[in-house]
Design an enzyme around this catalytic site. Structure first.
Site, PDB file in Angstrom:
ATOM      1  N   VAL A  63      12.856 -30.323  -8.390  1.00 47.10           N
ATOM      2  CA  VAL A  63      12.115 -30.451  -9.647  1.00 47.10           C
ATOM      3  C   VAL A  63      12.575 -31.636 -10.493  1.00 47.10           C
ATOM      4  O   VAL A  63      12.191 -31.756 -11.649  1.00 47.10           O
ATOM      5  CB  VAL A  63      12.193 -29.155 -10.487  1.00 47.10           C
ATOM      6  CG1 VAL A  63      11.533 -28.005  -9.756  1.00 47.10           C
ATOM      7  CG2 VAL A  63      13.638 -28.811 -10.856  1.00 47.10           C
ATOM      8  N   LYS A  64      13.381 -32.518  -9.932  1.00 45.13           N
ATOM      9  CA  LYS A  64      13.826 -33.682 -10.677  1.00 45.13           C
ATOM     10  C   LYS A  64      12.829 -34.832 -10.520  1.00 45.13           C
ATOM     11  O   LYS A  64      12.060 -34.890  -9.561  1.00 45.13           O
ATOM     12  CB  LYS A  64      15.212 -34.121 -10.213  1.00 45.13           C
ATOM     13  CG  LYS A  64      16.301 -33.084 -10.464  1.00 45.13           C
ATOM     14  CD  LYS A  64      16.411 -32.722 -11.930  1.00 45.13           C
ATOM     15  CE  LYS A  64      17.629 -31.861 -12.237  1.00 45.13           C
ATOM     16  NZ  LYS A  64      17.586 -30.545 -11.617  1.00 45.13           N
ATOM     17  N   THR A  65      12.887 -35.765 -11.468  1.00 45.66           N
ATOM     18  CA  THR A  65      11.959 -36.887 -11.437  1.00 45.66           C
ATOM     19  C   THR A  65      12.108 -37.672 -10.145  1.00 45.66           C
ATOM     20  O   THR A  65      11.128 -37.990  -9.468  1.00 45.66           O
ATOM     21  CB  THR A  65      12.182 -37.814 -12.645  1.00 45.66           C
ATOM     22  OG1 THR A  65      12.098 -37.036 -13.842  1.00 45.66           O
ATOM     23  CG2 THR A  65      11.149 -38.922 -12.689  1.00 45.66           C
TER      24      THR A  65
ATOM     25  N   GLY B 207       9.320 -35.594  -9.050  1.00 47.55           N
ATOM     26  CA  GLY B 207       8.903 -36.655  -8.156  1.00 47.55           C
ATOM     27  C   GLY B 207       8.112 -36.168  -6.972  1.00 47.55           C
ATOM     28  O   GLY B 207       7.455 -36.969  -6.288  1.00 47.55           O
TER      29      GLY B 207
END
Length: 397
Positions: A185-187, A3
């Site tokens: 690094v997550k959506t 994201g």
């Protein structure tokens, strides 16, 4: 997937508004914060988004696992079953609770193999933790059936799968509790952060109290007397909550973009001889954070990966990954700990030992598996270039 690619003026505005109010703490200071509680709002909106009754924001996905396990009463003497392909945080949280992780094979869903799960259940099994790896569903309905028959609760590790559904139902809502990660690094990203969700009010109350030193937060306050048990500090702060609210509003569009980008590359890879794809229980509900595929042999996967790297589009060779693949967790196999007593590996009943060769099926599957992380910022030119690379590499195989 990340994201952070879509961080923009909306996030800047939300963070600036928190700074202007001058309250970073998620509780108290009602007048100074002008009645605005961003972490609470994030929890309410995330619960509504997933269809869960309750949501609790915490400092990280790792903290979410620890808080959920504690809320479920997991501790010393217990065994917790999870899978041998996951981020290390899954089993670190289990060990940190004093319990022993028991590792299952994965199948070509790249998630927990229900058939191996049946073999690993003992009278000490207190919880089962399937992981919805790389944005797609585990065989959660089969896992839930097995768990129900054994009378064992399920905690879904949904760290990598925000926005993923199975037949319209959000993953993380099938088990007693579900956990999410919002790291860099997550959506959906808050930089760091996590969430625990549940439809069980008692488990939610346990988690809420445990994550804030035992304070009960009834109805929404803090510092009430009569604490039921000790806890720790895993509170999310208002800056993270503001980012979470803003990113959650973008999540469906992020997932749709990932699905489109993944579909374009999958179509090209499907024409490569010897390539097959991971099993998806519901392809329409995949959050599409990764495109994972298999070659017929480890040697073919290694050669394909090498040719992709030479073309500037390297793939992840999961068989060699040191963060997610059981055979390469050298600190687990060595029982390495900072504690002079050797805890949590050295225990009164004997040492907890983990053989690097204990999951041959997982090792064999991962040795043939490559993947790309799907990026939000890929445009048509980038996708066309990657497709051309796939075609050239396939011709060279």
């Amino acid at each position: 997937m990340p994201g952070f690619e879509w961080l923009g003026k909306e996030e800047t505005k939300a963070v600036n508004e928190v700074m202007q109010r001058g309250v970073l703490f998620r509780y108290e200071f009602a007048d100074q914060r002008q009645g605005v509680y961003m972490v609470r709002r994030f929890e309410e909106e995330f619960a509504a988004y997933t269809g869960a009754s309750h949501a609790l924001a915490v400092t990280s996905g790792s903290a979410a696992l620890k808080v959920a396990l504690a809320a479920m009463g997991v501790g010393y003497g217990d065994e917790v079953i999870t899978q041998g392909f996951t981020f290390v945080a899954t089993w670190e949280a289990i060990l940190d609770c004093g319990a022993k992780p028991v590792f299952c094979e994965v199948d070509e869903s790249l998630c927990l193999d229900p058939e191996d799960l049946k073999k690993k259940i003992t009278d000490k099994t207190r919880c089962i933790v399937p992981v919805h790896m790389m944005g797609a569903q585990a065989r959660i309905n089969e896992i839930m059936d097995i768990a129900k028959q054994a009378g064992i609760p399920v905690l879904e590790d949904t760290a990598q799968a925000a926005g993923c559904t199975l037949k319209g139902k959000h993953v993380g809502t099938f088990g007693a509790m579900g956990t999410f990660s919002f790291d860099s690094v997550k959506t959906l990203t808050c930089g760091e952060g996590g969430m625990v969700i549940s439809n069980d009010p008692e488990l939610y109350q346990n988690a809420s109290e445990y994550h804030d030193h035992g304070h009960d937060h009834k109805p929404v306050g803090r510092g009430n007397e009569g604490r039921r048990f000790m806890g720790m500090n895993f509170r999310m702060m208002e800056l993270q909550g503001a980012l979470g609210v803003t990113q959650l509003a973008k999540l469906d569009k992020m997932v749709a973009t990932q699905r489109a980008n993944k579909a374009a590359l999958k179509e090209a890879l499907a024409r490569v001889p010897g390539v097959s794809f991971r099993y998806l229980p519901d392809e329409a509900g995949d959050s599409a954070t990764f495109l994972a595929w298999f070659h017929e042999t480890p040697e073919a996967a290694t050669r394909f990966a090498g040719l992709l790297a030479e073309e500037g589009v390297p793939a992840i060779p999961w068989g060699k990954n040191t963060w997610h693949a059981y055979p390469h967790w050298e600190h687990l196999h060595a029982g390495a700990s900072l504690a002079k007593s050797g805890w949590p590996f050295d225990r009164p009943e004997g040492r907890a030992e983990y053989d690097a060769d204990a999951l041959p099926q997982t090792d064999a599957i991962l040795s043939r598996c490559l993947s790309w992380q799907i990026m939000l910022g890929w445009d048509e030119a980038r996708l066309k270039h990657m497709t051309e690379v796939i075609n050239r590499v396939a011709a060279a195989m």
